[in-house]
Scaffold this motif. Structure first.
Motif, PDB file in Angstrom:
ATOM      1  N   LYS A   4       0.859  -1.188   0.000  1.00 10.96           N
ATOM      2  CA  LYS A   4       0.000   0.000   0.000  1.00 10.96           C
ATOM      3  C   LYS A   4       0.893   1.234   0.000  1.00 10.96           C
ATOM      4  N   SER A   7      -2.826   6.273  -1.402  1.00  5.93           N
ATOM      5  CA  SER A   7      -4.183   5.817  -1.738  1.00  5.93           C
ATOM      6  C   SER A   7      -4.175   4.688  -2.762  1.00  5.93           C
ATOM      7  N   THR A   8      -3.016   4.093  -2.985  1.00  5.03           N
ATOM      8  CA  THR A   8      -2.885   3.028  -3.981  1.00  5.03           C
ATOM      9  C   THR A   8      -2.551   1.710  -3.292  1.00  5.03           C
ATOM     10  N   LYS A   9      -3.282   0.646  -3.703  1.00  9.81           N
ATOM     11  CA  LYS A   9      -2.993  -0.705  -3.216  1.00  9.81           C
ATOM     12  C   LYS A   9      -2.575  -1.549  -4.409  1.00  9.81           C
ATOM     13  N   MET A  10      -1.483  -2.289  -4.229  1.00  8.79           N
ATOM     14  CA  MET A  10      -1.004  -3.190  -5.271  1.00  8.79           C
ATOM     15  C   MET A  10      -0.936  -4.602  -4.697  1.00  8.79           C
ATOM     16  N   LEU A  58      -4.242  -3.423  -9.143  1.00  7.97           N
ATOM     17  CA  LEU A  58      -3.903  -2.056  -8.748  1.00  7.97           C
ATOM     18  C   LEU A  58      -5.204  -1.334  -8.433  1.00  7.97           C
ATOM     19  N   LYS A  59      -5.310  -0.774  -7.225  1.00  4.41           N
ATOM     20  CA  LYS A  59      -6.532  -0.095  -6.804  1.00  4.41           C
ATOM     21  C   LYS A  59      -6.168   1.316  -6.342  1.00  4.41           C
ATOM     22  N   ASN A  60      -6.851   2.310  -6.914  1.00  4.39           N
ATOM     23  CA  ASN A  60      -6.632   3.717  -6.582  1.00  4.39           C
ATOM     24  C   ASN A  60      -7.917   4.340  -6.086  1.00  4.39           C
ATOM     25  N   ASN A  61      -7.858   5.045  -4.971  1.00  2.33           N
ATOM     26  CA  ASN A  61      -9.008   5.799  -4.466  1.00  2.33           C
ATOM     27  C   ASN A  61      -8.790   7.273  -4.780  1.00  2.33           C
ATOM     28  N   THR A  66     -13.282   5.503  -7.458  1.00  4.34           N
ATOM     29  CA  THR A  66     -12.331   4.429  -7.165  1.00  4.34           C
ATOM     30  C   THR A  66     -12.115   3.653  -8.455  1.00  4.34           C
ATOM     31  N   ASP A  68     -10.088   0.418 -10.205  1.00  5.34           N
ATOM     32  CA  ASP A  68      -9.333  -0.820 -10.034  1.00  5.34           C
ATOM     33  C   ASP A  68      -8.877  -1.286 -11.406  1.00  5.34           C
TER      34      ASP A  68
END
Length: 186
Positions: A4, A7-10, A58-61, A66, A68
């Protein structure tokens, strides 16, 4: 693997699956039902499959929505052997499937409404036969603000379902390009 950053989760995922299945069909008859000189039939179906997949997520808020993104590859090797005991006949089929996937999902909440859309691209290779297709999905949800939780949802989905290996094995209406043909008469 997960990471993380602000605001990005990989994440990167790998999976492996192995299945073995055996089916036995044994029937006896006093009539000649099986189109052979024997009054019984004994069929054995052995299925083996291996599947490997690797995905990158890859998820960006963002402030506006949002988003993905998912990209991946999977390989599946399926083998089947259908043998008949009394006639000593057998049939072997193999299906090797390569699936390249790219997907984007956009979600946005507006008041009591949740809006989401998905566009998924597939590139499939079945035993050297290539298929490209898109899947589209659009969903609108309304959450009623009351003491009882109620959700109303409307969804549009456009999907392609690739044939199951047993469909390809048993159903003679699939041709080598995996399209389905059937002629009917009244």
């Amino acid at each position: 693997w997960n990471k993380k950053l602000n605001s990005t989760k990989m994440s990167i995922d790998f999976s492996q699956q192995k299945n073995t299945k055996k089916s036995i069909l044994q029937m006896n008859s006093s009539e000649n039902l099986f189109q052979n000189p024997y009054s019984n039939v004994l069929q054995i179906l052995d299925l083996d499959s291996e599947k490997y997949s690797l995905q990158f997520n890859l998820k960006n808020n963002f402030s506006f929505a949002t988003i993905d993104f998912r990209s991946g590859y999977s390989y599946k090797n399926e083998n089947a052997k259908l043998s008949e005991f009394f006639t000593s006949e057998s049939e072997v089929k193999n299906l090797k499937t390569h699936d390249f996937l790219n997907e984007i999902i956009i979600k946005k909440g507006v008041g009591s409404f949740d809006l989401s859309g998905t566009l998924r691209s597939h590139f499939l290779n079945f035993n050297q036969i290539e298929k490209n297709y898109f899947e589209k999905n659009l969903q609108v949800q309304y959450k009623l603000k009351s003491k009882a939780s109620m959700v109303f949802s409307l969804e549009y989905a456009n999907r392609y379902q690739s044939p199951d290996f047993l469909d390809l094995f048993y159903n003679r209406n699939y041709n080598p390009t995996l399209s389905y043909n059937q002629n009917l008469s009244l």
